[in-house]
Write a protein that holds these residues in place. Structure first.
Motif, mmCIF file in Angstrom:
data_model
loop_
_atom_site.group_PDB
_atom_site.id
_atom_site.type_symbol
_atom_site.label_atom_id
_atom_site.label_comp_id
_atom_site.label_asym_id
_atom_site.label_seq_id
_atom_site.Cartn_x
_atom_site.Cartn_y
_atom_site.Cartn_z
ATOM 1 N N GLN A 246 -12.476 -7.706 -7.417
ATOM 2 C CA GLN A 246 -11.874 -6.381 -7.509
ATOM 3 C C GLN A 246 -12.275 -5.690 -8.813
ATOM 4 O O GLN A 246 -12.492 -4.478 -8.842
ATOM 5 C CB GLN A 246 -10.351 -6.481 -7.413
ATOM 6 C CG GLN A 246 -9.665 -5.129 -7.294
ATOM 7 C CD GLN A 246 -10.053 -4.402 -6.025
ATOM 8 O OE1 GLN A 246 -9.960 -4.957 -4.940
ATOM 9 N NE2 GLN A 246 -10.487 -3.174 -6.156
ATOM 10 N N ASN B 176 -5.290 -9.365 -5.924
ATOM 11 C CA ASN B 176 -5.531 -7.940 -6.123
ATOM 12 C C ASN B 176 -6.754 -7.787 -7.014
ATOM 13 O O ASN B 176 -7.862 -7.834 -6.539
ATOM 14 C CB ASN B 176 -4.290 -7.231 -6.688
ATOM 15 C CG ASN B 176 -3.530 -8.074 -7.697
ATOM 16 O OD1 ASN B 176 -4.120 -8.785 -8.494
ATOM 17 N ND2 ASN B 176 -2.217 -8.005 -7.671
ATOM 18 N N SER B 177 -6.540 -7.642 -8.323
ATOM 19 C CA SER B 177 -7.680 -7.429 -9.217
ATOM 20 C C SER B 177 -8.254 -8.746 -9.722
ATOM 21 O O SER B 177 -8.235 -9.044 -10.903
ATOM 22 C CB SER B 177 -7.251 -6.539 -10.385
ATOM 23 O OG SER B 177 -6.982 -5.251 -9.948
ATOM 24 N N MET C 91 -15.594 -4.279 -8.175
ATOM 25 C CA MET C 91 -15.508 -3.054 -7.380
ATOM 26 C C MET C 91 -14.995 -1.883 -8.219
ATOM 27 O O MET C 91 -15.505 -0.758 -8.120
ATOM 28 C CB MET C 91 -14.596 -3.285 -6.170
ATOM 29 C CG MET C 91 -15.155 -4.243 -5.129
ATOM 30 S SD MET C 91 -13.970 -4.608 -3.812
ATOM 31 C CE MET C 91 -13.765 -2.990 -3.085
ATOM 32 N N ASN C 92 -13.999 -2.164 -9.057
ATOM 33 C CA ASN C 92 -13.457 -1.099 -9.901
ATOM 34 C C ASN C 92 -14.478 -0.614 -10.923
ATOM 35 O O ASN C 92 -14.506 0.570 -11.270
ATOM 36 C CB ASN C 92 -12.183 -1.573 -10.607
ATOM 37 C CG ASN C 92 -10.991 -1.582 -9.678
ATOM 38 O OD1 ASN C 92 -11.018 -1.009 -8.595
ATOM 39 N ND2 ASN C 92 -9.923 -2.248 -10.091
ATOM 40 N N GLU D 185 -7.455 -0.843 5.071
ATOM 41 C CA GLU D 185 -8.052 -1.150 6.368
ATOM 42 C C GLU D 185 -8.974 -2.356 6.310
ATOM 43 O O GLU D 185 -9.089 -3.107 7.272
ATOM 44 C CB GLU D 185 -8.796 0.070 6.901
ATOM 45 C CG GLU D 185 -9.225 -0.035 8.359
ATOM 46 C CD GLU D 185 -8.066 -0.060 9.337
ATOM 47 O OE1 GLU D 185 -8.305 -0.336 10.528
ATOM 48 O OE2 GLU D 185 -6.913 0.196 8.919
ATOM 49 N N PHE D 186 -9.651 -2.566 5.168
ATOM 50 C CA PHE D 186 -10.518 -3.737 5.033
ATOM 51 C C PHE D 186 -9.740 -5.027 5.290
ATOM 52 O O PHE D 186 -10.251 -5.972 5.877
ATOM 53 C CB PHE D 186 -11.127 -3.788 3.626
ATOM 54 C CG PHE D 186 -12.121 -2.697 3.342
ATOM 55 C CD1 PHE D 186 -13.413 -2.779 3.812
ATOM 56 C CD2 PHE D 186 -11.754 -1.582 2.608
ATOM 57 C CE1 PHE D 186 -14.340 -1.789 3.549
ATOM 58 C CE2 PHE D 186 -12.677 -0.579 2.337
ATOM 59 C CZ PHE D 186 -13.965 -0.680 2.813
ATOM 60 N N GLY E 97 -7.758 4.301 4.649
ATOM 61 C CA GLY E 97 -7.777 3.953 3.243
ATOM 62 C C GLY E 97 -8.275 2.544 2.968
ATOM 63 O O GLY E 97 -8.852 1.870 3.823
ATOM 64 N N ARG E 98 -8.014 2.083 1.773
ATOM 65 C CA ARG E 98 -8.517 0.783 1.316
ATOM 66 C C ARG E 98 -7.844 -0.391 2.011
ATOM 67 O O ARG E 98 -8.393 -1.496 2.036
ATOM 68 C CB ARG E 98 -8.303 0.658 -0.206
ATOM 69 C CG ARG E 98 -9.176 1.586 -1.030
ATOM 70 C CD ARG E 98 -8.724 1.637 -2.479
ATOM 71 N NE ARG E 98 -9.634 2.435 -3.279
ATOM 72 C CZ ARG E 98 -10.552 1.930 -4.096
ATOM 73 N NH1 ARG E 98 -10.660 0.636 -4.244
ATOM 74 N NH2 ARG E 98 -11.362 2.720 -4.764
ATOM 75 N N ASP F 180 -16.575 1.729 -9.053
ATOM 76 C CA ASP F 180 -15.814 2.953 -8.800
ATOM 77 C C ASP F 180 -15.742 3.825 -10.052
ATOM 78 O O ASP F 180 -15.869 5.050 -9.985
ATOM 79 C CB ASP F 180 -14.390 2.612 -8.340
ATOM 80 C CG ASP F 180 -14.308 2.273 -6.861
ATOM 81 O OD1 ASP F 180 -15.296 2.516 -6.147
ATOM 82 O OD2 ASP F 180 -13.265 1.769 -6.433
ATOM 83 N N TYR G 121 0.861 -1.187 0.000
ATOM 84 C CA TYR G 121 0.000 0.000 0.000
ATOM 85 C C TYR G 121 0.892 1.229 0.000
ATOM 86 O O TYR G 121 2.111 1.142 -0.063
ATOM 87 C CB TYR G 121 -0.914 -0.024 1.235
ATOM 88 C CG TYR G 121 -2.120 0.887 1.135
ATOM 89 C CD1 TYR G 121 -3.024 0.763 0.088
ATOM 90 C CD2 TYR G 121 -2.373 1.867 2.103
ATOM 91 C CE1 TYR G 121 -4.137 1.572 -0.006
ATOM 92 C CE2 TYR G 121 -3.486 2.686 2.016
ATOM 93 C CZ TYR G 121 -4.364 2.539 0.962
ATOM 94 O OH TYR G 121 -5.460 3.348 0.869
ATOM 95 N N TYR H 137 -6.032 0.436 -8.046
ATOM 96 C CA TYR H 137 -5.719 0.993 -6.731
ATOM 97 C C TYR H 137 -5.093 -0.103 -5.874
ATOM 98 O O TYR H 137 -5.585 -1.229 -5.889
ATOM 99 C CB TYR H 137 -6.978 1.451 -6.002
ATOM 100 C CG TYR H 137 -7.717 2.612 -6.589
ATOM 101 C CD1 TYR H 137 -7.154 3.876 -6.636
ATOM 102 C CD2 TYR H 137 -9.011 2.458 -7.064
ATOM 103 C CE1 TYR H 137 -7.858 4.953 -7.152
ATOM 104 C CE2 TYR H 137 -9.723 3.527 -7.582
ATOM 105 C CZ TYR H 137 -9.142 4.779 -7.616
ATOM 106 O OH TYR H 137 -9.844 5.835 -8.128
#
Length: 212
Positions: A82, A77-78, A85-86, A21-22, A18-19, A89, A8, A65
């Motif tokens: 993800q 990651n993606s 989610m993207n 924390e999840f 930020g992200r 976003d 990060y 991100y």
């Protein structure tokens, strides 16, 4: 047990939860060992490299991100979640450009400012997103990740349609930069039932503002 690695931004660059924390609260709750690794974070994310970040063995799937979660040889990651989610976003970010002075007010009450802001976004930021999505689906057939179509495919199809409809001129002028997105949109739209729906009167037209 090998420690999880969270990639990060540094605290100095982003001094907030930020992200990441999840992921941290789940690992903390499970008493799972982890460490933060800030190296190469800005280099590996499309959002900070104008869509030019390269994939590597340590983060093999395109990242828009951070964060990235690494555990041994597994890197998450993606993945489809993800990408989903993207997609949300991307649509939310695009929609905000049409409500620059008051997000709760209609586009028509701030049309002049919205037209200026959305044009700026389409000429730069939208293209970064499309470059990223292009890398996510390059060399794949729908389903985008794996052999089966998932909700992520439908979400991406919708937001790409919204972008093409809302910003037709920018889409046409730059489509050589994101050819996989163009191909995905065409191929996914050929799914028999979906194609039938898109041609029917059940399908509502895009309004022409706010990517809706």
């Amino acid at each position: 047990m090998a420690a999880y690695v969270l990639k990060y931004y540094t605290y100095a660059a982003f001094p907030a939860c930020g992200r990441i924390e999840f992921l941290k609260i789940m690992l903390e709750d499970a008493s799972a060992p982890y460490k933060e690794d800030h190296s190469d974070t800005f280099k590996m994310a499309d959002c900070s490299t104008n869509g030019q970040a390269e994939t590597k063995s340590s983060y093999p799937y395109p990242v828009f991100y951070p964060p990235i979660l690494v555990h041994g040889d597994v890197c998450m990651n993606s993945n489809p979640d993800q990408v989903l989610m993207n997609s949300h976003d991307f649509l939310a970010e695009g929609t905000r450009q049409f409500h620059p002075t008051d997000y709760a007010a209609s586009y028509y009450r701030q049309k002049e400012a919205a037209d200026i802001q959305s044009s700026k976004w389409a000429g730069r930021r939208m293209l970064i997103w499309l470059k990223h999505f292009n890398k996510c689906i390059e060399g794949t057939a729908p389903g985008m990740v794996g052999a089966k179509v998932t909700y992520a495919d439908f979400a991406l199809f919708h937001v790409l349609q919204a972008a093409k409809s809302q910003f037709a001129e920018e889409w046409e002028a730059n489509k050589d930069v994101f050819p996989a997105c163009v191909g995905f949109l065409e191929a996914f739209g050929e799914r028999p039932k979906l194609k039938e729906y898109l041609a029917s009167d059940r399908r509502r037209a895009f309004e022409g503002n706010s990517m809706m």
